[in-house]
Scaffold this active site. Sequence first.
Site, PDB file in Angstrom:
ATOM      1  N   GLU A 463     105.048  -0.518  54.626  1.00  0.00           N
ATOM      2  CA  GLU A 463     104.390  -1.677  55.234  1.00  0.00           C
ATOM      3  C   GLU A 463     104.632  -3.002  54.515  1.00  0.00           C
ATOM      4  O   GLU A 463     104.133  -4.039  54.957  1.00  0.00           O
ATOM      5  CB  GLU A 463     102.878  -1.450  55.375  1.00  0.00           C
ATOM      6  CG  GLU A 463     102.525  -0.340  56.340  1.00  0.00           C
ATOM      7  CD  GLU A 463     101.040  -0.218  56.605  1.00  0.00           C
ATOM      8  OE1 GLU A 463     100.667   0.300  57.666  1.00  0.00           O
ATOM      9  OE2 GLU A 463     100.251  -0.648  55.733  1.00  0.00           O
ATOM     10  N   LYS A 562     104.396  -0.878  48.935  1.00  0.00           N
ATOM     11  CA  LYS A 562     102.980  -0.533  49.089  1.00  0.00           C
ATOM     12  C   LYS A 562     102.784   0.940  48.785  1.00  0.00           C
ATOM     13  O   LYS A 562     101.838   1.340  48.122  1.00  0.00           O
ATOM     14  CB  LYS A 562     102.522  -0.856  50.510  1.00  0.00           C
ATOM     15  CG  LYS A 562     101.044  -0.587  50.763  1.00  0.00           C
ATOM     16  CD  LYS A 562     100.653  -0.990  52.178  1.00  0.00           C
ATOM     17  CE  LYS A 562      99.163  -0.767  52.422  1.00  0.00           C
ATOM     18  NZ  LYS A 562      98.762  -1.167  53.782  1.00  0.00           N
TER      19      LYS A 562
END
Length: 730
Positions: A463, A562
């Site tokens: 992400e 992430k």
Amino acid sequence: MAKEAKKYFEVNPWKVIENGFDPKQGRVSESIFSLGNEYMGIRGQFDETYSGDKLIGSYFNGIFEDKPLSYPEYFKGFAKRCCFMINANNWLYTRIFVDGTELDLAKVAFKDFYRELDMKTGIVTRSFTALGVKFTFERFVCIADHYIGGQKITFESQASHEIRLISGIDFTPVHEEEGKNYWHEAVKGENYIVGKTLSSGQRIFSKFKTNVSANKSANTEKIVANEYNIHLENKFSFEKVVYNYAERDESTAIDYLAADTALETSYEEYKAKHIARWAEIWKHSDIVIDGDDDSQQGIRFCIFNMHQTYHGDDGRLNVGAKGLTGEKYSGWTFWDSETYCLPFYMFNNPKAAKNLLMYRYNTLKQAKERAIEQDCAGACFPMVTIDGTESCGVWQHGNLEIHVTAAVAYGVWHYVRNTGDTEFLKKYGMELLIETSRYFASRGGWSPKTGEFGLYGVMGPDEFHMMVNNNTYTNYMVKKNFLYTIETVKKYGGNVSAEELANWREKADKMRINYDEKTKLFEQHDGYFDLPEYDVKHMDPDKCPIYKFWAYDSIFRVNMLKQPDVVLMLFFYSGDFTHEQKLKNFEFYEKRCSHESSLSPAVHSIVAAEVGKTEMAEEYMAYGSRIDIDDYNRNTHQGLHVTSMAAAWMNIVYGYGGMRSDGEILSFKPQIPEKWKAYEFKIIVRGALLKVRITREKAVFELIEGEKITLKIGNQIYEITKTPTVVSVA
């Protein structure tokens, strides 16, 4: 790892204890002391008035409102409405006056504040002395009867006092994320009320009964309550049992008479049933760690909340990322349900695992409609959802994270492989596989340069990299989706032509997987290796969460992750990759991961243990199992990271137990952390209950229930029976 523990609660193997009250920690404590039973949940707010900072939160699985989603101009394929779980009725509603002064810990002096969650019994107690009275509050959300909540208040004093107590059910709490109350009062009667949502039309019927006769009614708008006048001499206990029934749709119409029958059972009787049910759960699900109370408390907290959040009693419900503990993530189901939660339930509650997948089957119609909106065939499952429709208003997540659909297919494969439930596969799973394969076949494209098939314009689980081409994790998951669908259709039949099967086979065979044979590295996506470096290891932990402190677009301009898509791939399909590949890729991606995702630490610990990085494995395990208790991400106040708790369970069983469930036979390569003396866990394997105990010298495998099962331990095959099988631990 830059993030640090924030120690506040006492360490205890079976309890979470708060000694003294810090208002700055108030919301964190509310999350930690949340209770639930899959059907409903309540945050750990005070029963009585508290004018300090708080979030009074009560939630019901599947009870939601919706709102339209709008954009500067219309874009075809963007989500058009957002469903979100709403704050419901505060059934702990209490007002207490002692000799005319209202009890409010933000305004009156108090001492000896103590609060504990007893995970063995599922009961929260809180006590303190104020206004000359010792108060003890006790509550539970009944895990033996999903409609029941219990509340008990005990008053003690050596002097006499006049107590005015108001107790009932309150439908006035504001849904904080939206800044409004979503209920209107539909019906009100003696000790009962029906609240109805403003737009979705769902209803909650609540009725209560106490062990004390009321002096008068204290009803106000959206509140049904009674006033009780108590002359306190020494000690007195007030008990309340609440019956909550959620009408989600026409198939769950309110049965008013059922409440009267349910409320004939006393507080103490329900409490006993509740405790007995928890004892049964722990008998099959407990993980015991000898030599590390921090990890022991952490993993039990995770197991406790997994069972609080979901039992699989209703195939229309699923696991929200925050469970029933807060408003953040709006009660949505994500891709973690199939990739992280499913293994926990598969080996602890196979019925629940099946119903996680049935939820997807029951929303297949919406997924097909979503695929059409995306100019695709087949079924595209939503990034975030409650009712099966896409609720993500952030288009880059809702439209680009197509790996969610691959996770559904992975879940079908993983469940059937480990349970042998071919009836589910033939009746439900096959259709999910076919429709997901059709979606990916239409969503992907061919490279004119290399002649490879790939997925373009996507976002992986990481992400932090948007609109990329050929995310390796996504491509590999889709390749496996194609292959398993082909295998299943050929074995059991299906409404698929030979031409379509051949098309899927070609796309699987020619799927682009970015891999360098020389370095043994999988490139996360096209161009990832060209991104500027960012020094994650020296990140300021107080500048987390990153989404709060970084300009959004700056996140995408560096190689910071992430969570590591490639390491996930190496774990989910462990048997497909060599030890060298795992080691090289782990070393490369670990130093670039920020762990902004709570799903990340446990997977790092699992793979670190596998590749021999024992100290790192232990560090990540502490992070993963105590992410909320120690508020590593500084966001526990928003609610618990429920799906990452499933990852913490995997951390013990898959990480140190060395279990792998992607092969033909369930396998183990047990090891033990340096500071532990021993640990043990139990899992259900095709109906048999297996106990595994690992010490510094040996691992013992023993059936508690069942006849025999075949396992691979190390490099050998064993038949495990009720006679213990003992192997050495390297």
